[in-house]
Design a protein around this motif. Structure first.
Motif, short mmCIF file in Angstrom:
data_model
loop_
_atom_site.label_atom_id
_atom_site.label_comp_id
_atom_site.label_asym_id
_atom_site.label_seq_id
_atom_site.Cartn_x
_atom_site.Cartn_y
_atom_site.Cartn_z
N VAL A 197 0.85 -1.19 0.00
CA VAL A 197 0.00 0.00 0.00
C VAL A 197 0.89 1.24 0.00
CG1 VAL A 197 -0.15 0.18 2.52
CG2 VAL A 197 -2.06 0.98 1.10
N GLU A 198 0.31 2.37 -0.44
CA GLU A 198 1.07 3.61 -0.52
C GLU A 198 0.21 4.77 0.01
OE1 GLU A 198 4.14 5.42 -3.78
OE2 GLU A 198 2.16 4.88 -4.51
N PRO A 199 0.53 5.29 1.19
CA PRO A 199 -0.24 6.41 1.74
C PRO A 199 0.33 7.75 1.31
CG PRO A 199 1.32 5.64 3.38
CD PRO A 199 1.51 4.76 2.15
N ARG A 200 -0.44 8.79 1.56
CA ARG A 200 0.04 10.15 1.34
C ARG A 200 0.88 10.59 2.54
NH1 ARG A 200 -5.99 12.00 -0.39
NH2 ARG A 200 -5.83 11.72 -2.65
N VAL A 201 1.89 11.41 2.27
CA VAL A 201 2.71 11.96 3.35
C VAL A 201 1.85 12.89 4.21
CG1 VAL A 201 4.63 13.51 3.87
CG2 VAL A 201 4.87 11.78 2.09
N ASN A 248 -0.32 15.34 12.74
CA ASN A 248 -0.52 14.09 12.00
C ASN A 248 0.30 12.92 12.55
OD1 ASN A 248 -2.35 15.03 9.91
ND2 ASN A 248 -0.63 16.20 9.10
N GLU A 249 1.03 13.14 13.63
CA GLU A 249 1.91 12.10 14.14
C GLU A 249 1.16 10.83 14.52
OE1 GLU A 249 4.18 13.81 17.31
OE2 GLU A 249 5.58 14.85 15.95
N ALA A 250 0.00 10.97 15.15
CA ALA A 250 -0.77 9.79 15.56
C ALA A 250 -1.25 9.01 14.35
CB ALA A 250 -1.95 10.22 16.43
N SER A 279 -0.19 5.24 13.20
CA SER A 279 -1.18 4.17 12.98
C SER A 279 -0.89 3.43 11.68
CB SER A 279 -2.60 4.75 12.96
OG SER A 279 -2.87 5.47 11.76
N TYR A 280 -0.32 4.12 10.67
CA TYR A 280 0.08 3.45 9.44
C TYR A 280 1.16 2.41 9.75
CZ TYR A 280 -2.06 7.40 6.87
OH TYR A 280 -2.92 8.35 6.37
N ALA A 281 2.16 2.83 10.49
CA ALA A 281 3.27 1.93 10.82
C ALA A 281 2.79 0.75 11.65
CB ALA A 281 4.35 2.71 11.58
N ILE A 328 11.10 12.16 3.10
CA ILE A 328 12.05 11.05 3.13
C ILE A 328 12.10 10.42 4.52
CG2 ILE A 328 14.53 10.50 3.02
CD1 ILE A 328 14.66 12.60 0.70
N ASP A 329 12.14 11.25 5.55
CA ASP A 329 12.16 10.74 6.91
C ASP A 329 10.89 9.96 7.24
OD1 ASP A 329 14.68 11.73 7.45
OD2 ASP A 329 13.96 13.58 8.38
N GLN A 330 9.75 10.46 6.77
CA GLN A 330 8.50 9.74 7.03
C GLN A 330 8.49 8.40 6.30
OE1 GLN A 330 3.86 10.78 6.31
NE2 GLN A 330 4.93 12.03 7.81
N ALA A 331 8.97 8.40 5.06
CA ALA A 331 9.05 7.15 4.32
C ALA A 331 9.92 6.14 5.05
CB ALA A 331 9.60 7.41 2.91
N LYS A 332 11.06 6.60 5.53
CA LYS A 332 11.97 5.72 6.26
C LYS A 332 11.30 5.16 7.50
CE LYS A 332 16.08 3.99 7.25
NZ LYS A 332 16.77 3.00 6.38
N MET A 333 10.60 5.99 8.25
CA MET A 333 9.93 5.54 9.46
C MET A 333 8.87 4.48 9.16
SD MET A 333 7.02 5.81 11.51
CE MET A 333 6.10 7.32 11.25
#
Length: 285
Positions: free
Chosen positions: A65-69, A75-77, A81-83, A108-113
């Motif tokens: 799946v691919e979410p939006r940034v 938006n941290e919570a 929840s995605y992770a 990039i940091d969000q993708a990595k997380m």
């Protein structure tokens, strides 16, 4: 001896009869095991929780799946929840969609997380400035983030869109090559190019610069008679795209990677239909 021969023959016949009664195993398609199919997370509509949506997407048969940034503390919570949903279901988040937001480092940091290996980036087209200024400024946005992308192991993938900018394959290839980095590539949208050209011609030019695929249909007859955006309305395989030619070009570059549907979403039945359409046009079964 005659009795033993008869028993052996009878046993062999029973085995053969049993084998005939078993359902035939589905034959592998041309890209089975090579292309992984996914959807954009927002395509799963409804009031289910993030976890429930991840579980449904997995159970339907999608590989990821691919979410939006979603940047910012507010938006941290949601991002967490995605992770958590990915870890609980085993459904990977293969990439994130960032559009034209210039904060590539944050994306990039969000993708990595999230365990993703790419950020989908739309190269903006600001008509208020000159074309050449826009060209250099958009390159600078990407260039400044390449070092961070290399450190995090996350690719910056530029998508071909309807911004009237980078709308032909030679120009897109030159743009990508100007960075001279394996961390910058193309997120190739099969349907977006039909307004100006053909996806198989794009693939012939961009080749292995295409790191991931967006999958949608486009019908020129509908577009010319009912409006340009209406061309996306047709189901996969029922429009103007000649998918056999697309597959032929993908085979030439030995494409292995993600293909993500980007079409109108819906409930479980709608997503099942999308999965079946992807199987057909990409020859996955």
């Amino acid at each position: 001896m005659h009795r033993r021969t008869v028993l052996k023959s009878a046993a062999a016949a029973s085995v053969a009869l049993a084998a005939q009664s078993l359902p035939n195993k589905a034959a592998a398609g041309q890209f089975t095991g090579k292309i992984k199919k996914a959807i954009k997370l927002h395509m799963a509509t409804g009031n289910e929780s993030v976890l429930e949506k991840f579980r449904m997407i997995r159970d339907i048969g999608f590989d990821g799946v691919e979410p939006r940034v979603k940047l910012g503390k507010e938006n941290e919570a949601l991002v967490r929840s995605y992770a958590e949903a990915s870890e609980a279901t085993g459904l990977p988040i293969h990439g994130v969609v960032h559009s034209s937001n210039p904060d590539l480092v944050g994306a990039i940091d969000q993708a990595k997380m999230l365990g993703a290996n790419s950020v989908l980036h739309v190269v903006r087209y600001d008509r208020k400035i000159s074309y050449l200024q826009n060209y250099e400024e958009t390159k600078q946005i990407i260039r400044q983030a390449i070092g961070h992308a290399e450190k995090q192991g996350v690719m910056i993938l530029c998508e071909n869109v309807w911004a009237s900018y980078l709308i032909e394959p030679m120009g897109m290839a030159r743009f990508i090559d100007s960075f001279d980095s394996p961390m910058v590539g193309i997120y190739f949208d099969v349907g977006n190019v039909v307004r100006w050209g053909w996806p198989e011609h794009w693939l012939e030019v961009i080749g292995r610069r295409a790191k991931k695929l967006d999958i949608k249909e486009y019908d020129l007859t509908v577009a010319m008679n009912e409006g340009m955006r209406e061309g996306f309305r047709k189901p996969l395989g029922e429009g103007s795209i000649e998918w056999d030619k697309v597959r032929a070009e993908l085979a030439k570059i030995d494409y292995h990677g993600w293909a993500t549907a980007e079409v109108k979403g819906g409930d479980r039945d709608r997503l099942v239909d999308i999965a079946d359409q992807m199987d057909r046009v990409l020859d996955l079964v």
